[in-house]
Design a protein around this motif. Structure first.
Motif, PDB file in Angstrom:
ATOM      1  N   UNK A  58      -6.812 -12.341  -5.178  1.00  0.00           N
ATOM      2  CA  UNK A  58      -8.184 -12.391  -4.655  1.00  0.00           C
ATOM      3  C   UNK A  58      -8.534 -11.105  -3.922  1.00  0.00           C
ATOM      4  N   UNK A  59      -7.536 -10.422  -3.401  1.00  0.00           N
ATOM      5  CA  UNK A  59      -7.737  -9.157  -2.707  1.00  0.00           C
ATOM      6  C   UNK A  59      -6.432  -8.398  -2.653  1.00  0.00           C
ATOM      7  N   UNK A  60      -6.507  -7.082  -2.523  1.00  0.00           N
ATOM      8  CA  UNK A  60      -5.310  -6.235  -2.566  1.00  0.00           C
ATOM      9  C   UNK A  60      -5.368  -5.205  -1.444  1.00  0.00           C
ATOM     10  N   UNK A  61      -4.219  -4.979  -0.820  1.00  0.00           N
ATOM     11  CA  UNK A  61      -4.012  -3.866   0.111  1.00  0.00           C
ATOM     12  C   UNK A  61      -3.005  -2.943  -0.556  1.00  0.00           C
ATOM     13  N   UNK A  62      -3.317  -1.662  -0.645  1.00  0.00           N
ATOM     14  CA  UNK A  62      -2.414  -0.777  -1.380  1.00  0.00           C
ATOM     15  C   UNK A  62      -2.252   0.557  -0.657  1.00  0.00           C
ATOM     16  N   UNK A  63      -0.999   0.974  -0.544  1.00  0.00           N
ATOM     17  CA  UNK A  63      -0.683   2.336  -0.110  1.00  0.00           C
ATOM     18  C   UNK A  63      -0.643   3.175  -1.379  1.00  0.00           C
ATOM     19  N   UNK A  64      -1.587   4.088  -1.554  1.00  0.00           N
ATOM     20  CA  UNK A  64      -1.685   4.775  -2.844  1.00  0.00           C
ATOM     21  C   UNK A  64      -0.564   5.778  -3.070  1.00  0.00           C
ATOM     22  N   UNK A  65      -0.219   5.955  -4.336  1.00  0.00           N
ATOM     23  CA  UNK A  65       0.647   7.058  -4.738  1.00  0.00           C
ATOM     24  C   UNK A  65      -0.283   8.191  -5.173  1.00  0.00           C
ATOM     25  N   UNK A  66       0.109   9.037  -6.106  1.00  0.00           N
ATOM     26  CA  UNK A  66      -0.766  10.143  -6.506  1.00  0.00           C
ATOM     27  C   UNK A  66      -2.082   9.602  -7.053  1.00  0.00           C
ATOM     28  N   UNK A  67      -3.131  10.387  -6.919  1.00  0.00           N
ATOM     29  CA  UNK A  67      -4.486   9.923  -7.211  1.00  0.00           C
ATOM     30  C   UNK A  67      -4.637   9.376  -8.622  1.00  0.00           C
ATOM     31  N   UNK A  68      -4.215  10.121  -9.634  1.00  0.00           N
ATOM     32  CA  UNK A  68      -4.451   9.703 -11.014  1.00  0.00           C
ATOM     33  C   UNK A  68      -3.751   8.390 -11.355  1.00  0.00           C
ATOM     34  N   UNK A  69      -2.536   8.212 -10.855  1.00  0.00           N
ATOM     35  CA  UNK A  69      -1.799   6.971 -11.124  1.00  0.00           C
ATOM     36  C   UNK A  69      -2.446   5.806 -10.387  1.00  0.00           C
ATOM     37  N   UNK A  70      -2.825   6.025  -9.143  1.00  0.00           N
ATOM     38  CA  UNK A  70      -3.468   4.959  -8.366  1.00  0.00           C
ATOM     39  C   UNK A  70      -4.813   4.578  -8.978  1.00  0.00           C
ATOM     40  N   UNK A  71      -5.545   5.576  -9.474  1.00  0.00           N
ATOM     41  CA  UNK A  71      -6.873   5.315 -10.039  1.00  0.00           C
ATOM     42  C   UNK A  71      -6.812   4.345 -11.217  1.00  0.00           C
ATOM     43  N   UNK A  72      -5.779   4.433 -12.044  1.00  0.00           N
ATOM     44  CA  UNK A  72      -5.667   3.527 -13.190  1.00  0.00           C
ATOM     45  C   UNK A  72      -5.617   2.074 -12.728  1.00  0.00           C
ATOM     46  N   UNK A  73      -4.955   1.853 -11.593  1.00  0.00           N
ATOM     47  CA  UNK A  73      -4.870   0.508 -11.021  1.00  0.00           C
ATOM     48  C   UNK A  73      -6.192   0.101 -10.385  1.00  0.00           C
ATOM     49  N   UNK A  74      -6.765   0.972  -9.556  1.00  0.00           N
ATOM     50  CA  UNK A  74      -7.985   0.590  -8.839  1.00  0.00           C
ATOM     51  C   UNK A  74      -9.192   0.475  -9.775  1.00  0.00           C
ATOM     52  N   UNK A  75      -9.187   1.215 -10.868  1.00  0.00           N
ATOM     53  CA  UNK A  75     -10.272   1.053 -11.848  1.00  0.00           C
ATOM     54  C   UNK A  75     -10.280  -0.374 -12.409  1.00  0.00           C
ATOM     55  N   UNK A  76      -9.105  -0.918 -12.659  1.00  0.00           N
ATOM     56  CA  UNK A  76      -9.014  -2.297 -13.165  1.00  0.00           C
ATOM     57  C   UNK A  76      -9.467  -3.277 -12.082  1.00  0.00           C
ATOM     58  N   UNK A  77      -9.098  -3.016 -10.832  1.00  0.00           N
ATOM     59  CA  UNK A  77      -9.559  -3.879  -9.736  1.00  0.00           C
ATOM     60  C   UNK A  77     -11.078  -3.890  -9.667  1.00  0.00           C
TER      61      UNK A  77
END
Length: 355
Positions: free
Chosen positions: A126-145
């Motif tokens: 229902x919700x996510x808290x994330x400590x990001x890694x490098x921008x491009x890798x993190x973006x693939x995840x957050x785009x889906x969110x």
């Protein structure tokens, strides 16, 4: 004159509809005609009706699953405080069926972040808290969110391009700039200072550490351009004996060095070495109120620590998801934590669990 406490019954009477219809409108449920909805909404506006969101959320009796994705860590580290704060917020909201599940990835292995985030998505959070890694890798995840309308909060490192619901952490550039100012209050007459780093394959562990160092170097360039910054690297995968050998060689080769700064939570590696080698003419500035660092402060081998309230960050992240998802409140998008400096005189009075 309207009653102090507006009841659903009052709204129904003034709207000329049933109590059940008012309830469906208030909770945005189907099976309400357009005309009935307009009548109810008109009365709500006239009454300046403000629903009790707490009562509504409790009555709805839905379960909420929040996932917190952070780096894998050793015990008594900064991340332990994050976890303690998150779990405390979960316990505080237990009446609303809030659950928080921790997931871990390895800092220098991007494939572990990908694996963990894929598993998180499979769990339909229902919700996510994330400590990001490098921008491009993190973006693939957050785009889906974003595609799935799952709110997420960035913790520790701020990446505004990812468009999170909110961010919690220090202003890392400002923190590094501040650290430089504090260091040079006592090192203003030095020719060189030491910068201790921990890297793996030439990279530090987080964007936050990079930004702190950038802020520090900006301060030094602006105010002490003639003071040299001499780096020493303590690679992530070495043991204490190897660290001791590196530090012994460094201080023997640089007898003029009397001040050290680091932007990670491992200042105690140098502090403990100084205690064992009986060097008392070197002062260290580090980060994070972890137990080993605090003990070095008490023993005098670390002079200053900058604290960033890990517990408060973990607590606030879960509470913010709760307020956004369950109570549907407006959320402050950027939340910088206070920059606090700890010394031997006040370290015992720092309350890391204060909220």
């Amino acid at each position: 004159m309207l009653p102090d406490k507006i009841r659903i019954k009052d709204i129904a009477e003034q709207s000329g509809v049933s109590v059940g219809t008012v309830d469906r409108v208030l909770h945005n449920r189907p099976n309400v005609s357009k005309s009935a909805r307009e009548k109810v909404e008109k009365v709500l506006k006239e009454m300046d009706y403000r629903p009790n969101m707490y009562a509504s959320a409790l009555a709805y009796n839905k379960a909420y699953n929040f996932y917190c994705i952070i780096p894998k860590h050793e015990t008594e580290a900064y991340w332990d405080e994050i976890e303690e704060g998150a779990m405390s917020a979960r316990d505080h909201r237990r009446d609303f069926n809030i659950d928080v599940k921790m997931m871990y990835y390895k800092r220098f292995k991007q494939e572990t972040f990908v694996k963990v985030t894929e598993e998180c998505l499979r769990q339909k959070p229902d919700g996510v808290i994330v400590v990001p890694t490098v921008l491009d890798v993190t973006r693939k995840f957050t785009d889906i969110l974003h595609e799935r309308n799952i709110p997420f909060i960035l913790l520790d490192s701020y990446m505004p391009d990812l468009k999170p619901l909110s961010f919690y952490g220090q202003d890392s550039f400002g923190s590094g700039y501040f650290a430089g100012k504090m260091l040079m209050l006592i090192a203003g007459n030095e020719k060189n200072v030491m910068l201790m780093k921990q890297t793996k394959n030439g990279n530090v562990a987080s964007k936050q550490q990079e930004n702190r160092e950038t802020g520090f170097r900006h301060y030094m360039r602006d105010h002490y351009p003639n003071v040299g910054i001499i780096e020493v690297d303590l690679p992530e995968d070495k043991d204490r004996a190897e660290y001791d050998a590196i530090l012994e060689d460094f201080f023997c080769s640089h007898p003029e060095i009397h001040h050290c700064i680091t932007f990670n939570s491992k200042a105690h590696i140098v502090g403990e070495f100084l205690q064992r080698s009986n060097r008392r003419n070197i002062q260290i500035m580090g980060y994070d109120m972890v137990n080993k660092n605090a003990e070095c402060v008490r023993q005098g081998s670390i002079s200053f620590l900058i604290a960033q309230h890990g517990y408060m960050q973990g607590y606030a992240c879960v509470e913010t998801l709760f307020e956004a998802i369950v109570l549907r409140k407006e959320i402050t998008p950027v939340n910088y934590m206070p920059i606090e400096i700890l010394t031997k005189e006040n370290v015992n009075f720092y309350r890391r669990t204060q909220i």
